[in-house]
Scaffold this active site. Structure first.
Site, PDB file in Angstrom:
ATOM      1  N   ASP A 135       0.864  -1.177   0.000  1.00 30.37           N
ATOM      2  CA  ASP A 135       0.000   0.000   0.000  1.00 30.37           C
ATOM      3  C   ASP A 135       0.904   1.232   0.000  1.00 30.37           C
ATOM      4  O   ASP A 135       2.135   1.112  -0.126  1.00 30.37           O
ATOM      5  CB  ASP A 135      -0.980  -0.021   1.180  1.00 30.37           C
ATOM      6  CG  ASP A 135      -0.321   0.214   2.529  1.00 30.37           C
ATOM      7  OD1 ASP A 135       0.925   0.276   2.616  1.00 30.37           O
ATOM      8  OD2 ASP A 135      -1.059   0.326   3.519  1.00 30.37           O
ATOM      9  N   CYS A 167       3.078  -3.209   4.094  1.00 31.50           N
ATOM     10  CA  CYS A 167       2.280  -2.025   4.409  1.00 31.50           C
ATOM     11  C   CYS A 167       2.986  -1.333   5.563  1.00 31.50           C
ATOM     12  O   CYS A 167       4.143  -1.625   5.841  1.00 31.50           O
ATOM     13  CB  CYS A 167       0.817  -2.375   4.707  1.00 31.50           C
ATOM     14  SG  CYS A 167       0.517  -3.373   6.169  1.00 31.50           S
ATOM     15  N   THR A 205       2.501  -1.541   8.868  1.00 27.27           N
ATOM     16  CA  THR A 205       2.800  -2.483   9.954  1.00 27.27           C
ATOM     17  C   THR A 205       3.043  -3.904   9.472  1.00 27.27           C
ATOM     18  O   THR A 205       3.615  -4.705  10.196  1.00 27.27           O
ATOM     19  CB  THR A 205       1.634  -2.538  10.964  1.00 27.27           C
ATOM     20  OG1 THR A 205       0.480  -3.055  10.286  1.00 27.27           O
ATOM     21  CG2 THR A 205       1.358  -1.171  11.569  1.00 27.27           C
ATOM     22  N   HIS A 253      10.381 -24.140   9.142  1.00 27.37           N
ATOM     23  CA  HIS A 253       9.355 -24.890   9.863  1.00 27.37           C
ATOM     24  C   HIS A 253       7.967 -24.812   9.256  1.00 27.37           C
ATOM     25  O   HIS A 253       7.188 -25.756   9.387  1.00 27.37           O
ATOM     26  CB  HIS A 253       9.276 -24.411  11.316  1.00 27.37           C
ATOM     27  CG  HIS A 253      10.454 -24.828  12.132  1.00 27.37           C
ATOM     28  ND1 HIS A 253      10.503 -24.599  13.483  1.00 27.37           N
ATOM     29  CD2 HIS A 253      11.628 -25.420  11.802  1.00 27.37           C
ATOM     30  CE1 HIS A 253      11.653 -25.060  13.959  1.00 27.37           C
ATOM     31  NE2 HIS A 253      12.356 -25.552  12.957  1.00 27.37           N
ATOM     32  N   HIS A 275       7.424 -31.082  10.866  1.00 31.63           N
ATOM     33  CA  HIS A 275       7.078 -29.815  10.227  1.00 31.63           C
ATOM     34  C   HIS A 275       6.174 -30.039   9.017  1.00 31.63           C
ATOM     35  O   HIS A 275       5.222 -29.294   8.807  1.00 31.63           O
ATOM     36  CB  HIS A 275       8.329 -29.033   9.850  1.00 31.63           C
ATOM     37  CG  HIS A 275       9.180 -28.704  11.029  1.00 31.63           C
ATOM     38  ND1 HIS A 275       8.695 -28.014  12.126  1.00 31.63           N
ATOM     39  CD2 HIS A 275      10.478 -28.979  11.301  1.00 31.63           C
ATOM     40  CE1 HIS A 275       9.662 -27.881  13.018  1.00 31.63           C
ATOM     41  NE2 HIS A 275      10.747 -28.459  12.541  1.00 31.63           N
TER      42      HIS A 275
END
Length: 143
Positions: free
Chosen positions: A8, A65, A67, A98, A134
């Protein structure tokens, strides 16, 4: 390897730097936008980047973005996507080892350019461990 990228307005400047880096070391990049710092709705671009990974057009994806939270949530709504929000080298490595994550998310306000580059490189070069425990857990996520 072909990498999709989406962002963004808050992640635009960092996306451009990461994209430049990827191209300089030989990756192909599918830039899904956005293309400026003008305010946009991040789900449009994160979804497009995730769809390119989910349908096999790209092997991996990176979404950015401010965050990293919104783009990671959006990407993870697409079936077959395992998008990890990472903040450091350890998380970028472990999500590949993992979780066999196929998308990386981070926030432009949360990591600096140097860390973004390190995480990107680790995410793209670290192979899934393939260990039974995993693999079993990734299969549980997919189911």
């Amino acid at each position: 390897m072909k990498v999709s990228m989406g962002c963004d307005h808050g992640g635009y400047a960092l996306k451009e730097k990461v994209k430049e880096h990827l191209l300089s070391v030989g990756y192909e990049v599918e830039d899904c936008g956005c293309y400026s710092t003008d305010s946009v709705d991040y789900p449009i671009f994160a979804r497009e980047a995730a769809l390119k990974v989910a349908n096999g057009q790209c092997e991996r994806g990176i979404v950015i973005c401010t965050t990293g939270i919104g783009v990671s949530i959006t990407a993870n709504k697409i079936p077959g996507i395992r998008c990890a929000l990472c903040h450091n080298e350890h998380t970028a490595t472990m999500t590949r080892l993992h979780n066999n994550s196929n998308m990386l998310a981070f926030g432009a306000a949360e990591v600096d350019e140097a860390m973004a580059m390190k995480m990107t490189d680790l995410f793209l070069t670290t192979e899934f461990s393939g260990e039974e425990r995993h693999a079993r857990r990734v299969q549980m996520i997919e189911n």
